[in-house]
Design a protein around this motif. Structure first.
Motif, mmCIF file in Angstrom:
data_model
loop_
_atom_site.group_PDB
_atom_site.id
_atom_site.type_symbol
_atom_site.label_atom_id
_atom_site.label_comp_id
_atom_site.label_asym_id
_atom_site.label_seq_id
_atom_site.Cartn_x
_atom_site.Cartn_y
_atom_site.Cartn_z
ATOM 1 N N ALA A 172 0.819 -1.213 0.000
ATOM 2 C CA ALA A 172 0.000 0.000 0.000
ATOM 3 C C ALA A 172 0.856 1.267 0.000
ATOM 4 N N ASN A 173 1.900 1.308 0.793
ATOM 5 C CA ASN A 173 2.758 2.501 0.836
ATOM 6 C C ASN A 173 3.426 2.762 -0.505
ATOM 7 N N ASN A 188 0.731 4.037 -2.990
ATOM 8 C CA ASN A 188 0.365 5.434 -2.725
ATOM 9 C C ASN A 188 1.459 6.415 -3.126
ATOM 10 N N SER A 192 -9.710 5.848 -3.514
ATOM 11 C CA SER A 192 -9.131 5.960 -2.174
ATOM 12 C C SER A 192 -7.632 5.733 -2.281
ATOM 13 N N LYS A 193 -6.952 6.048 -1.191
ATOM 14 C CA LYS A 193 -5.567 5.608 -1.073
ATOM 15 C C LYS A 193 -5.596 4.117 -0.778
ATOM 16 N N GLU A 216 -4.595 0.871 1.360
ATOM 17 C CA GLU A 216 -4.369 0.660 2.784
ATOM 18 C C GLU A 216 -4.250 -0.825 3.061
ATOM 19 N N ASP A 235 -3.151 -5.731 1.246
ATOM 20 C CA ASP A 235 -3.124 -4.378 0.694
ATOM 21 C C ASP A 235 -4.265 -4.234 -0.299
ATOM 22 N N VAL A 260 -7.411 -1.374 -2.265
ATOM 23 C CA VAL A 260 -7.812 -0.034 -2.681
ATOM 24 C C VAL A 260 -9.276 -0.101 -3.108
ATOM 25 N N CYS A 319 -13.613 -3.189 -1.411
ATOM 26 C CA CYS A 319 -12.211 -2.970 -1.731
ATOM 27 C C CYS A 319 -11.707 -4.125 -2.592
#
Length: 75
Positions: free
Chosen positions: A3-4, A7, A39-40, A42, A49, A51, A59
């Motif tokens: 996720a990081n 993003n 969305s971001k 997460e 992970d 989105v 999601c």
């Protein structure tokens, strides 16, 4: 990609192909959404992970997301 990382590369609104069920290499009849992130990304439940995308109520795992090529997304 986690996720990081997602993003850091892709803002909300990024054009994507999303596969809510199976990826096409796993099931040729699986659904493919031509959509955008809403969305971001997460981490869900501490280990998946995900989105959210336009046009779908749940999601979707990042493993079931492909970012669309820029030239295709612009059309």
């Amino acid at each position: 990609m986690n996720a990081n990382q997602f993003n850091a590369r892709y803002p909300i609104g990024t054009p994507v192909f999303a596969y809510p069920g199976c990826r096409p290499e796993d099931d040729a009849n699986g659904e493919r959404l031509v959509t955008r992130t809403r969305s971001k990304a997460e981490v869900l439940g501490g280990h998946t992970d995900v989105v959210w995308v336009d046009g779908h109520g749940a999601c979707i795992a990042l493993t079931h997301i492909d970012v669309r090529p820029a030239e295709e997304a612009a059309s």
